[in-house]
Design an enzyme around this catalytic site. Structure first.
Site, PDB file in Angstrom:
ATOM      1  N   CYS A  50       1.433   6.146  -4.711  1.00 23.46           N
ATOM      2  CA  CYS A  50       1.908   5.133  -3.769  1.00 23.46           C
ATOM      3  C   CYS A  50       2.753   4.144  -4.563  1.00 23.46           C
ATOM      4  O   CYS A  50       3.302   4.506  -5.605  1.00 23.46           O
ATOM      5  CB  CYS A  50       0.736   4.458  -3.051  1.00 23.46           C
ATOM      6  SG  CYS A  50      -0.355   3.504  -4.140  1.00 23.46           S
ATOM      7  N   PHE A  51       2.864   2.923  -4.109  1.00 24.07           N
ATOM      8  CA  PHE A  51       3.764   1.998  -4.805  1.00 24.07           C
ATOM      9  C   PHE A  51       3.210   1.552  -6.159  1.00 24.07           C
ATOM     10  O   PHE A  51       3.895   1.620  -7.180  1.00 24.07           O
ATOM     11  CB  PHE A  51       4.064   0.776  -3.931  1.00 24.07           C
ATOM     12  CG  PHE A  51       5.034  -0.178  -4.580  1.00 24.07           C
ATOM     13  CD1 PHE A  51       6.344   0.206  -4.814  1.00 24.07           C
ATOM     14  CD2 PHE A  51       4.631  -1.442  -4.994  1.00 24.07           C
ATOM     15  CE1 PHE A  51       7.248  -0.654  -5.442  1.00 24.07           C
ATOM     16  CE2 PHE A  51       5.520  -2.315  -5.605  1.00 24.07           C
ATOM     17  CZ  PHE A  51       6.827  -1.912  -5.834  1.00 24.07           C
TER      18      PHE A  51
END
Length: 376
Positions: free
Chosen positions: A103-104
């Site tokens: 994810c980020f």
């Protein structure tokens, strides 16, 4: 589901150097808007949360804290929605058993995705520690350091000399225009959109990393300005190229006209038709808009009289093509733009690089010279 316990027993990847060199498939679980802003060349987006979910949960987090945001996320990503998203991850994981997800920041979203995938399917899919942010930072650092390890050689030549074609026959090269999806001139736009600056930098950094890891530090690059369409070369990299020796490839004018006609007319026409699912009328309309719009970009440099002359010739060629399907009328346009506009501009640019010019010759002679320098 205690956030602190998520993914504790599941595999974690922290060797980013090996990750990018191995070309492992990448499962990006960020929201689509994040993916569009910047991604890696080998990544596919199957988000945990869509854009609306991300916005709502982010607002909840700021106003009510993590526990409330997690509760809202579990509420929004539940039932059939959750099943569909896990199914997408499972299909990706089965098709790419050597892949990884992220994810980020490598935090809650990737740990939830990893945990759900395991609970539904038993697949222990690795996630990247630090996520996209750490991966992006790693590649930016490579862009700063790797250029200093290169011994670049610049391939120059007038527009239409077939430099890109020639470049693609060389192993020790990086195709900057291909990476930017732009031919680097006013008429250089392609049917498909250019990557974002971040996507361009990510792809370039990975290409450099792989070349250096293969000990290919002497590399051939096409002569480019700092900007290639809407993207630009990173400062350290561009500075290294701007100091490199230059090879000038000479090609007869008529051959250059033929190459330009093929690439800028025939190839682009087909690309626009393909982009519009084979609809020739729609593809032709887009192709016409591309030509006329590109011409408008150089109106001031052409001057009023010459601009009108070229535009009338171009409009006549397009009208003839629309009536008959024949494209030969574009030869006159190509000659006008190539010989009257691009050549004087190129001659001025190459005059400023005379101190770096190390060889001039035909494509065959350039190839022999490069081979003598150990470039294959």
């Amino acid at each position: 589901m205690n956030p602190k316990d998520l993914g504790k027993h599941l595999p974690l990847i922290d060797d980013l150097h090996s990750l990018f060199l191995s070309d492992r498939p990448l499962l990006d679980v960020r929201a689509p808007v994040e993916f569009l802003e910047g991604a890696f060349p080998n990544a596919v987006n199957h988000p945990l949360m869509d854009d609306a979910d991300r916005e709502a949960i982010g607002t909840c987090y700021k106003q009510q804290g993590q526990d409330a945001a997690i509760a809202l996320g579990m509420q929004r990503v539940s039932g059939d929605i959750k099943d569909a998203r896990v199914a997408a991850w499972a299909a990706f994981a089965r098709e790419h058993p050597d892949g990884v997800l992220y994810c980020f920041r490598g935090g809650l979203r990737s740990r939830i995705s990893q945990q759900l995938l395991y609970e539904y399917t038993g697949i222990e899919y690795p996630r990247v520690e630090g996520g996209y942010k750490q991966m992006r930072q790693f590649l930016r650092e490579q862009l700063d350091s790797l250029p200093n390890r290169l011994q670049p050689i610049i391939l120059s030549g007038r527009t239409g000399s077939g430099k890109t074609r020639f470049l693609q026959t060389i192993t020790q090269m990086i195709d900057l225009e291909g990476t930017a999806n732009h031919r680097g001139s006013a008429f250089g736009s392609q049917a498909q959109r250019q990557p974002t600056q971040i996507q361009f930098e990510n792809t370039l950094s990975i290409a450099l990393l792989r070349k250096v890891s293969q000990e290919q530090t002497t590399l051939l690059f096409e002569d480019e300005s700092r900007s290639i369409g809407s993207v630009h070369l990173p400062e350290t990299f561009f500075k290294r190229l701007s100091e490199a020796p230059v090879i000038l490839m000479q090609v007869p004018d008529e051959e250059r006209v033929e190459i330009s006609y093929q690439e800028y007319v025939l190839d682009n026409l087909q690309a626009f038709i393909t982009l519009h699912n084979g609809d020739e009328a729609t593809g032709f309309a887009a192709f016409s808009a591309y030509l006329l719009g590109s011409l408008d970009k150089i109106q001031r440099r052409l001057g009023g009289v010459r601009y009108q002359q070229v535009r009338q010739t171009m409009q006549a060629a397009l009208a003839h093509q629309e009536r008959t399907g024949q494209t030969e009328g574009h030869y006159d346009v190509v000659r006008l733009i190539l010989l009257d506009y691009y050549d004087p501009m190129y001659d001025y640019q190459i005059s400023k690089k005379q101190d770096r010019l190390v060889f001039t010759g035909s494509p065959a002679e350039v190839r022999d010279y490069l081979n003598a320098q150990g470039i294959q």
